[in-house]
Design a protein around this motif. Structure first.
Motif: not given
Length: 260
Positions: A25-27, A31, A226-227, A230
């Motif tokens: 994912c974009k999150e 990184c 995603h994190t 979350e």
């Protein structure tokens, strides 16, 4: 963590499955050089919380590879599910070979045909079902099922008695047809796996989403995160689900009315 039998399989899976399709994912990609490390940390967080069922797909080879790396050294403690969108035997063999390599394993616990345009059956001209049987007999896959967004194919798979599991979209916002399929899975002892428990991110109320699934004991939702934050949020409400009372039911109906 609660564990349940996945249909008629001998798999005892965590009631909460981890959806590894979010590992690119974009999150995580934001990184940069730490993307691999971040993905690994999220997977290990899920594992440490008691999740033993991890679901991915060959259509996102990056996710398979990151999941395999994250589970290095603990593969024997988890159950791996992946998918192929192969339309013939040669494509299936190629996909499976790549998946085994990416996941750093010599077998798949649950192998799923993803979004087929038709339901593979015994003796079919495509040869897919017969190949799945052969792979299972040789121990390369232990169980197999269907993952589909087509509810008609999902119903056909459940009623056919040919598949051990069926994965389809199921959440607060899906139709009554999906609820009927969940009940049919239970009647036929078919493992019921729910994709998109947050409806592709459209749902933001995690407590309500988690509570909704607590009403269906045979459903194993696949949660993507995603994190780490979350995932922590999801895990908290799985361990502390809301009370299913009249207010909860009213909130569910209000949400359904808003979107539908």
């Amino acid at each position: 963590m609660e564990y349940v039998a996945l249909g008629s399989t001998n798999l005892l899976v965590s009631r909460t499955a981890f959806g590894a399709m979010s590992l690119d994912c974009k999150e995580i990609e934001a990184c940069g050089d730490k993307a691999e490390e971040t993905a690994c940390a999220i997977v290990r967080q899920a594992y440490d919380a008691g999740i033993n069922f991890f679901d991915t797909a060959h259509s996102s080879f990056v996710c398979e590879r990151r999941l395999g790396a994250a589970l290095h050294g603990i593969r024997q403690n988890v159950l791996l599910a992946t998918k192929t969108d192969a339309g013939n035997v040669d494509e299936l063999k190629f996909d499976l070979s790549e998946s085994l390599s990416a996941l750093e394993t010599d077998f798949i616990d649950l192998y799923q045909i993803e979004n087929p345009s038709f339901l593979p059956v015994i003796g079919g001209k495509d040869g897919l079902y017969d190949e799945l049987l052969s792979l299972k007999k040789r121990g390369i896959i232990h169980h197999f099922g269907i993952a589909t967004e087509n509810l008609d194919i999902a119903k056909e798979a459940i009623e056919s008695g040919l598949y051990e599991t069926v994965q389809f979209s199921f959440n607060i916002l899906t139709s009554d047809v999906s609820v009927a399929l969940v009940r049919l899975c239970r009647e036929r002892d078919v493992g019921c796996i729910a994709m998109q428990p947050l409806n592709g991110g459209l749902l933001r109320n995690i407590p309500l989403a988690v509570g909704y699934f607590s009403q269906f004991e045979n459903v194993v939702p696949v949660w993507g995160a995603h994190t780490k934050e979350e995932l922590s949020h999801i895990l908290y409400f799985i361990e502390h689900p809301p009370v299913i009372d009249e207010q909860f039911k009213a909130d569910v109906q209000k949400l359904r009315d808003f979107f539908n």
